[in-house]
Design an enzyme around this catalytic site. Sequence first.
Site, mmCIF file in Angstrom:
data_model
loop_
_atom_site.group_PDB
_atom_site.id
_atom_site.type_symbol
_atom_site.label_atom_id
_atom_site.label_comp_id
_atom_site.label_asym_id
_atom_site.label_seq_id
_atom_site.Cartn_x
_atom_site.Cartn_y
_atom_site.Cartn_z
ATOM 1 N N GLY A 181 35.189 -23.734 -24.860
ATOM 2 C CA GLY A 181 36.523 -23.311 -24.423
ATOM 3 C C GLY A 181 37.399 -24.539 -24.398
ATOM 4 N N HIS A 182 38.223 -24.706 -25.417
ATOM 5 C CA HIS A 182 39.045 -25.919 -25.500
ATOM 6 C C HIS A 182 40.470 -25.615 -25.046
ATOM 7 C CE1 HIS A 182 36.056 -27.814 -28.574
ATOM 8 N NE2 HIS A 182 35.577 -27.705 -27.356
ATOM 9 N N GLN A 233 30.984 -28.676 -26.739
ATOM 10 C CA GLN A 233 29.948 -29.037 -25.758
ATOM 11 C C GLN A 233 29.859 -30.565 -25.634
ATOM 12 O OE1 GLN A 233 28.848 -26.409 -28.214
ATOM 13 N NE2 GLN A 233 29.846 -25.111 -26.739
ATOM 14 N N ASP A 236 33.131 -29.920 -21.502
ATOM 15 C CA ASP A 236 34.310 -29.779 -20.629
ATOM 16 C C ASP A 236 34.938 -31.119 -20.283
ATOM 17 O OD1 ASP A 236 33.690 -27.005 -20.467
ATOM 18 O OD2 ASP A 236 32.230 -27.464 -18.904
ATOM 19 N N LYS A 291 38.223 -32.450 -24.371
ATOM 20 C CA LYS A 291 38.337 -32.754 -25.803
ATOM 21 C C LYS A 291 39.562 -32.092 -26.422
ATOM 22 C CE LYS A 291 34.116 -31.130 -26.418
ATOM 23 N NZ LYS A 291 33.581 -31.052 -25.055
HETATM 24 P P1 IMP Z 1 24.669 -21.448 -24.431
HETATM 25 O O1 IMP Z 1 25.317 -22.483 -25.274
HETATM 26 O O2 IMP Z 1 25.569 -20.281 -24.131
HETATM 27 O O3 IMP Z 1 23.336 -21.034 -24.951
HETATM 28 O O4 IMP Z 1 24.373 -22.104 -22.988
HETATM 29 C C1 IMP Z 1 23.408 -23.136 -22.798
HETATM 30 C C2 IMP Z 1 23.883 -24.134 -21.743
HETATM 31 O O5 IMP Z 1 24.996 -24.876 -22.239
HETATM 32 C C3 IMP Z 1 24.370 -23.478 -20.441
HETATM 33 O O6 IMP Z 1 24.044 -24.339 -19.362
HETATM 34 C C4 IMP Z 1 25.872 -23.443 -20.616
HETATM 35 O O7 IMP Z 1 26.554 -23.416 -19.381
HETATM 36 C C5 IMP Z 1 26.105 -24.739 -21.352
HETATM 37 N N1 IMP Z 1 27.313 -24.722 -22.182
HETATM 38 C C6 IMP Z 1 27.479 -24.120 -23.373
HETATM 39 N N2 IMP Z 1 28.720 -24.342 -23.852
HETATM 40 C C7 IMP Z 1 29.341 -25.114 -22.967
HETATM 41 C C8 IMP Z 1 30.640 -25.714 -22.936
HETATM 42 O O8 IMP Z 1 31.462 -25.570 -23.837
HETATM 43 N N3 IMP Z 1 30.907 -26.463 -21.830
HETATM 44 C C9 IMP Z 1 30.006 -26.664 -20.829
HETATM 45 N N4 IMP Z 1 28.786 -26.132 -20.832
HETATM 46 C C10 IMP Z 1 28.448 -25.361 -21.887
#
Ligand code: IMP
Length: 430
Positions: free
Chosen positions: A40-41, A224, A13, A16
């Site tokens: 989520g971009h 991420q 977040d 990017k």
């Molecule tokens: P998962 O990727 O859904 O398995 O989530 C694992 C961890 O990564 C959790 O704490 C999510 O909130 C975090 N996470 C996954 N994708 C994002 C992102 O795009 N932005 C921020 N946090 C993320």
Amino acid sequence: MPAYAILGAQWGDEGKGKIIDYLSRRADIVARFSGGNNAGHTVINDLGDFSLHLVPCGIFSDGVMNVIGNGVVVDPDVLIEEMETLKQAGIDVSRSLMVSERAHLIMPYHVMLDTLAESERGDFAIGTTGKGIGPAYSDKTSRTGIRAADLLDLEGLRHRLEEVLPFVNRVLTKVYEVDSVSIDYILDKSRMWKDFLGPLIKPVGRYVNEVLDSGGTVVLEGAQGILLDLDHGTYPFVTSSSPTIGGASTGLAIQPKQITNVLGIFKAYNTRVGSGPFPTELFDDVGEGIRTIAKEFGTTTGRARRVGWFDGVLASYSNRINGYTSAVITRLDVLDHLDSLNICVGYKLDGDILDEPPGGVTALEKCLPVYETLDGWDVPTAGISNISELPTNARIYVDRLEELIGCPVDIISTGPHRDHTIMVRDILIS
Ligand code: IMP
């Protein structure tokens, strides 16, 4: 050559999407290499406000091919829905999008297993996005995954499902005591996915390499951030992929030497979604103020993001792993209202001062931030696009971040629009 990697340098977040949209105007390819629709971009441009989860952010730029690489996990339903939404906004995606035949698919049972595993974890929940990311990557490593190429051969897919689905169903029915998933249900969906996505499924590794070899420019779109990396992040509170520079290479099948520029995207403060250690987290009105002003709520899940001061220890660690050639500071304008700002320059742990995060999650949880306090700035930075207009104290703040990160800050973002961008040094693709 060259390939520009745009990497999340914190917990995701970082903004990017805006930077990729900005740079992609001069690229030949924009390529995603890791993660899935947990990302989520956000892109705000002349065509509107968009939130992209799988389609790369180059989709708005004419003549740019958008590639979903082998390192990405693709939920076909989500991709189709996203393509339809873009089509309704007047953006024809079908001729400027490719999906790697080697990308793994998020199946309906992966989404079920993600949610079920999270509730099973109770107080130890990771706070996943619930999109099936972890189970899809687990199947990939267990060699029981389904890939995009499998959609092109439905008879072969039937045999594959006959092999993998019985075990999935035993877990669903015996461990979690929920309904099983039928092969016919998955095959019916796969037929529809094939009709829609089949023409986009291609050997993209070869294509990307050919474009690079012929002198083209490729923007590697990170998702991420490094602190969520499976190896280098705050394990186990991480995602299941490699959002780091290594992931950029393996997730697209390009050679590391082709990546000439590595941009680390840092927010001017820190945020995190989900559980896990966050040494500089703010629990007071300052944190609440930043969250409200910056609308720090997840693009994918809508969850409130945790907010904290800029963490120089993690920033330097991030640079050590990814080796940035440029740092980009985003959302500087969010801090415009503050009289003073803290920056974390070290951690106190059991009487020692650390300049690198400990590997163990419980040790990191015990780390206390050592702060340096800087004065705020009296003139707002919002919307500034020229470095000479940046108020002195904002410049001092950015200079200190630069020292702590350990690489030049070449771009500063002062607002959501393309124009709200200061190019400190022109690194734009020529
Ligand atoms: P998962 O990727 O859904 O398995 O989530 C694992 C961890 O990564 C959790 O704490 C999510 O909130 C975090 N996470 C996954 N994708 C994002 C992102 O795009 N932005 C921020 N946090 C993320």
